[in-house]
Design a protein around this motif. Structure first.
Motif, PDB file in Angstrom:
ATOM      1  N   LYS A 155       0.998  -1.171  -0.101  1.00  0.00           N
ATOM      2  CA  LYS A 155      -0.023  -0.055   0.043  1.00  0.00           C
ATOM      3  C   LYS A 155       0.822   1.327   0.039  1.00  0.00           C
ATOM      4  O   LYS A 155       1.731   1.730   1.156  1.00  0.00           O
ATOM      5  CB  LYS A 155      -0.915   0.074   1.161  1.00  0.00           C
ATOM      6  N   GLY A 156       1.068   1.913  -1.148  1.00  0.00           N
ATOM      7  CA  GLY A 156       1.604   3.081  -1.309  1.00  0.00           C
ATOM      8  C   GLY A 156       3.164   2.942  -1.354  1.00  0.00           C
ATOM      9  O   GLY A 156       3.885   4.046  -1.430  1.00  0.00           O
ATOM     10  N   GLY A 157       3.660   1.720  -1.377  1.00  0.00           N
ATOM     11  CA  GLY A 157       4.876   1.389  -1.303  1.00  0.00           C
ATOM     12  C   GLY A 157       5.044   0.210  -0.656  1.00  0.00           C
ATOM     13  O   GLY A 157       4.354  -0.323  -0.264  1.00  0.00           O
ATOM     14  N   LEU A 158       6.311  -0.338  -0.585  1.00  0.00           N
ATOM     15  CA  LEU A 158       6.920  -1.717   0.080  1.00  0.00           C
ATOM     16  C   LEU A 158       6.778  -1.356   1.521  1.00  0.00           C
ATOM     17  O   LEU A 158       7.739  -0.686   2.006  1.00  0.00           O
ATOM     18  CB  LEU A 158       8.118  -1.950  -0.610  1.00  0.00           C
ATOM     19  N   ARG A 159       5.997  -2.167   2.192  1.00  0.00           N
ATOM     20  CA  ARG A 159       5.933  -2.120   3.665  1.00  0.00           C
ATOM     21  C   ARG A 159       6.648  -3.311   4.409  1.00  0.00           C
ATOM     22  O   ARG A 159       5.766  -4.208   4.566  1.00  0.00           O
ATOM     23  CB  ARG A 159       4.252  -2.021   4.016  1.00  0.00           C
ATOM     24  N   PRO A 160       7.803  -3.180   4.883  1.00  0.00           N
ATOM     25  CA  PRO A 160       8.462  -4.281   5.254  1.00  0.00           C
ATOM     26  C   PRO A 160       7.955  -4.539   6.576  1.00  0.00           C
ATOM     27  O   PRO A 160       8.222  -5.876   7.051  1.00  0.00           O
ATOM     28  CB  PRO A 160       9.976  -3.764   5.539  1.00  0.00           C
ATOM     29  N   HIS A 161       7.128  -3.757   7.187  1.00  0.00           N
ATOM     30  CA  HIS A 161       6.644  -4.461   8.619  1.00  0.00           C
ATOM     31  C   HIS A 161       5.351  -4.978   8.551  1.00  0.00           C
ATOM     32  O   HIS A 161       4.907  -5.360   9.616  1.00  0.00           O
ATOM     33  CB  HIS A 161       6.491  -2.948   9.594  1.00  0.00           C
ATOM     34  N   PHE A 162       4.759  -5.457   7.537  1.00  0.00           N
ATOM     35  CA  PHE A 162       3.875  -6.417   7.218  1.00  0.00           C
ATOM     36  C   PHE A 162       4.365  -7.666   6.421  1.00  0.00           C
ATOM     37  O   PHE A 162       3.609  -8.292   6.016  1.00  0.00           O
ATOM     38  CB  PHE A 162       2.877  -5.739   5.879  1.00  0.00           C
ATOM     39  N   TYR A 163       5.651  -7.681   6.478  1.00  0.00           N
ATOM     40  CA  TYR A 163       6.201  -8.889   5.728  1.00  0.00           C
ATOM     41  C   TYR A 163       6.304  -9.893   6.852  1.00  0.00           C
ATOM     42  O   TYR A 163       7.354  -9.743   7.729  1.00  0.00           O
ATOM     43  CB  TYR A 163       7.528  -8.750   5.055  1.00  0.00           C
ATOM     44  N   CYS A 164       5.864 -11.156   6.642  1.00  0.00           N
ATOM     45  CA  CYS A 164       6.089 -12.242   7.541  1.00  0.00           C
ATOM     46  C   CYS A 164       6.176 -13.390   6.785  1.00  0.00           C
ATOM     47  O   CYS A 164       5.617 -13.545   5.484  1.00  0.00           O
ATOM     48  CB  CYS A 164       4.968 -12.226   8.517  1.00  0.00           C
ATOM     49  N   LEU A 165       6.277 -14.541   7.163  1.00  0.00           N
ATOM     50  CA  LEU A 165       6.368 -15.867   6.504  1.00  0.00           C
ATOM     51  C   LEU A 165       5.750 -16.886   7.377  1.00  0.00           C
ATOM     52  O   LEU A 165       5.685 -16.903   8.483  1.00  0.00           O
ATOM     53  CB  LEU A 165       7.796 -16.427   6.328  1.00  0.00           C
ATOM     54  N   PRO A 166       4.550 -17.533   6.913  1.00  0.00           N
ATOM     55  CA  PRO A 166       3.824 -17.325   5.524  1.00  0.00           C
ATOM     56  C   PRO A 166       3.345 -15.799   5.263  1.00  0.00           C
ATOM     57  O   PRO A 166       2.933 -15.301   6.265  1.00  0.00           O
ATOM     58  CB  PRO A 166       2.855 -18.491   5.397  1.00  0.00           C
ATOM     59  N   VAL A 167       3.706 -15.673   3.952  1.00  0.00           N
ATOM     60  CA  VAL A 167       3.215 -14.049   3.596  1.00  0.00           C
ATOM     61  C   VAL A 167       2.036 -14.025   3.753  1.00  0.00           C
ATOM     62  O   VAL A 167       0.953 -14.971   3.466  1.00  0.00           O
ATOM     63  CB  VAL A 167       3.834 -13.996   2.305  1.00  0.00           C
ATOM     64  N   ALA A 227      17.007  -4.426  10.436  1.00  0.00           N
ATOM     65  CA  ALA A 227      16.963  -5.652   9.546  1.00  0.00           C
ATOM     66  C   ALA A 227      15.474  -5.919   9.051  1.00  0.00           C
ATOM     67  O   ALA A 227      15.394  -6.512   7.848  1.00  0.00           O
ATOM     68  CB  ALA A 227      16.877  -6.737  10.661  1.00  0.00           C
ATOM     69  N   LYS A 228      14.511  -4.858   9.411  1.00  0.00           N
ATOM     70  CA  LYS A 228      13.480  -5.136   8.508  1.00  0.00           C
ATOM     71  C   LYS A 228      13.404  -3.945   7.415  1.00  0.00           C
ATOM     72  O   LYS A 228      13.022  -4.133   6.392  1.00  0.00           O
ATOM     73  CB  LYS A 228      12.226  -4.576   9.561  1.00  0.00           C
ATOM     74  N   GLU A 229      13.938  -2.725   7.644  1.00  0.00           N
ATOM     75  CA  GLU A 229      13.899  -1.678   6.895  1.00  0.00           C
ATOM     76  C   GLU A 229      15.087  -1.624   6.115  1.00  0.00           C
ATOM     77  O   GLU A 229      16.257  -1.112   6.353  1.00  0.00           O
ATOM     78  CB  GLU A 229      13.660  -0.225   7.421  1.00  0.00           C
ATOM     79  N   SER A 230      15.406  -2.824   5.249  1.00  0.00           N
ATOM     80  CA  SER A 230      16.705  -3.019   4.500  1.00  0.00           C
ATOM     81  C   SER A 230      16.230  -3.618   3.025  1.00  0.00           C
ATOM     82  O   SER A 230      15.360  -3.952   2.773  1.00  0.00           O
ATOM     83  CB  SER A 230      17.302  -4.269   5.145  1.00  0.00           C
TER      84      SER A 230
END
Ligand SMILES: [Zn+2]
Length: 382
Positions: free
Chosen positions: A247-259, A293-296
Motif C-alpha cells: 500500500k503506497g510503497g513496499l511495507r516491510p513491517h507487514f512482511y512475515c512468513l508465510p506471507v 533488519a526489517k527496513e533493509s
C-alpha cells in the motif's frame, strides 16, 4: 502494565472516532463501550529471540499470557532438552523481572525444540522426560528466519516422529514447501499435499499443529482432519490481506512468513478462528527483528505483535461480530489440544483506545511494533 513496557497513550476520544484506519478490505466495527472478561489466554507460538533481548521482549507476552510456546529458531537453534532448560530459565527470569502484576498464576514458558535430520529417538525421550518441552518444530530447510538447520526430507525424521507420538509430544509445523519453482503464495497449499498428508499417514497418532495458517486450503484441511490436527492463527493473517504489503510503497513491517495472502484467504482464516471449532487457537507468531533488519534491501520476515496481541485478535473477532468466540480461541482450545489445564485467572479487555508507540526497546536496538503510531481500540486492563 507500566509505561516502560507499553508506553501506551490512552486516547479519550469517542469510540466512533477510534476506529482503526482502514488499510485493506478489513472493516473493524466499533461497538459502543464495553468490556470482555475471559480466562487468561495462552500464546501457542511466539519468538522471544536471543538472551540479550529477553528482558525487553518477554514482558510483552508474560504480562498478559499465562503460557507461551517458545519457538526454537535461535542461532544456533534449541535442539535438546538441556538447551531448552537453559533458555527457559533465562525467559522465566525475564518474566519475573518484567512488569506483570503478581496477581496470581505465574507465567510459564513452554518449549518447542528444533527438529533436524539428526534428531534421535533418545533426544525425543529426553525431551519428553524434561517436563518443559511440549514438542518439536518442523522447519523445512530454508523456510524462514534461521531455518537453515531445518529438515531436508521428512522421511529422515520418521523414527523421531513416531517416538514423539508414543510419548505424547506434539509436532509444530511451518507448513510451506521451499522449492524455488513454487510461487511463494502457493507454498502452504502445496505443503499440505506434498508433506503434511504423507507425514500424517506415516505417524497417524502424532498430534500436529499447522502453525500460522494463512490460506483457505489450510483452514479447510485442518477443519476436516482428525482431532489430532490443529492450527494456530496469527492476528496479522486475519486482519490484513496481501495488499497491506504494497500500500503506497513496499511495507516491510507487514512482511512475515508465510506471507499475507489474498482477501479470500484472510476471510477463510478469520472464519476458522471464529467458527467455534476447537481445532483453531491463538498463536501470535510475534517475531521481533531490529528495525534495521526489517527496513533493509533484504528485509527479514516477521511481525512483532506481542505488545498488543489480545487487542488485535479482539479487533478481528469484533469485525465479524464474534467476540463471544474469542475466549475459546484464546484461552481454551490451545490448552485442550496440548492437554494442559485451562487457566482459571481472568483478564479483562476494555473498549479503550490507545496509541501504539513507534518503537520499543530491543536489546541494543529497537523494534517497530505492529500498528506503530496507530490507535488500537481495545486495551487489556491491568
Ligand atoms: Zn514462527
Amino acid at each position: 502494565m507500566p509505561a516502560s513496557i507499553v508506553a501506551r497513550v490512552v486516547v479519550t476520544r469517542a469510540c466512533a472516532r477510534a476506529r482503526v484506519r482502514r488499510r485493506t478490505a478489513v472493516t473493524t466495527r466499533c461497538s459502543s463501550s464495553g468490556s470482555l472478561v475471559l480466562a487468561r489466554p495462552d500464546d501457542w507460538h511466539v519468538h522471544l529471540r536471543d538472551p540479550s533481548r529477553l528482558a525487553d521482549v518477554v514482558p510483552h507476552t508474560s504480562n498478559v499470557f499465562k503460557r507461551a510456546l517458545v519457538m526454537p529458531n535461535l542461532t544456533p537453534p534449541i535442539r535438546t532438552a538441556k538447551e531448552a532448560k537453559e533458555y527457559r530459565d533465562l525467559i522465566q527470569a525475564a518474566a519475573t523481572a518484567g512488569a506483570r502484576e503478581a496477581s496470581g498464576e505465574p507465567f510459564e514458558a513452554q518449549m518447542s525444540l528444533y527438529l533436524t535430520d539428526n534428531t534421535t529417538e533418545g533426544m525425543v525421550e529426553e525431551a519428553a522426560a524434561s517436563g518443559i518441552v511440549r514438542g518439536y518444530k518442523l522447519y523445512p530447510a530454508g523456510a524462514t528466519t534461521n531455518s537453515e538447520f531445518g529438515v531436508t526430507d521428512v522421511k529422515k525424521t520418521e523414527k523421531a516422529l513416531r517416538k514423539m507420538a508414543e510419548l505424547g509430544l506434539t509436532l509444530q509445523v511451518h507448513g510451506e514447501v521451499t522449492h524455488a519453482d513454487v510461487d511463494v503464495f502457493d507454498r502452504e497449499a502445496k505443503f499440505i499435499k506434498e508433506v503434511l498428508i504423507p507425514l500424517l499417514d506415516s505417524a497417524p497418532e502424532l498430534r500436529v499443529v499447522m502453525e500460522h495458517i494463512t490460506t483457505r486450503q489450510a483452514a479447510e484441511f485442518v477443519a476436516a482432519a482428525p482431532d489430532n490436527v490443529g492450527a494456530t492463527i496469527t492476528p496479522q493473517h486475519i486482519l490484513f490481506n496481501r495488499n497491506a504489503l504494497f500500500k503506497g510503497g513496499l511495507r516491510p513491517h507487514f512482511y512475515c512468513l508465510p506471507v499475507l495472502k489474498r482477501e479470500e484467504h484472510r476471510e477463510a482464516c478469520l472464519a476458522a478462528a471464529t467458527s467455534g471449532s476447537k481445532k483453531f487457537f491463538l498463536g501470535t507468531d510475534s517475531a521481533p527483528h531490529p528495525r534495521g533488519a526489517k527496513e533493509s534491501a533484504c528485509g527479514c520476515a516477521g511481525i512483532f505483535s506481542a505488545h498488543a496481541a489480545l487487542p488485535l485478535y479482539a479487533m478481528a473477532f469484533e469485525s465479524v461480530s464474534a467476540l463471544d468466540k474469542l475466549e475459546a480461541f484464546a484461552s481454551h482450545n490451545g490448552a485442550d489440544f496440548y492437554r494442559v489445564p485451562r487457566n482459571t485467572e481472568k483478564v479483562t479487555l476494555v473498549k479503550k483506545p490507545w496509541m501504539v508507540p513507534n518503537e520499543y526497546n530491543f536489546g541494543d536496538t529497537i523494534v517497530v511494533p505492529f500498528y506503530a503510531g496507530e490507535e488500537i481500540p481495545w486495551t487489556v486492563e491491568m
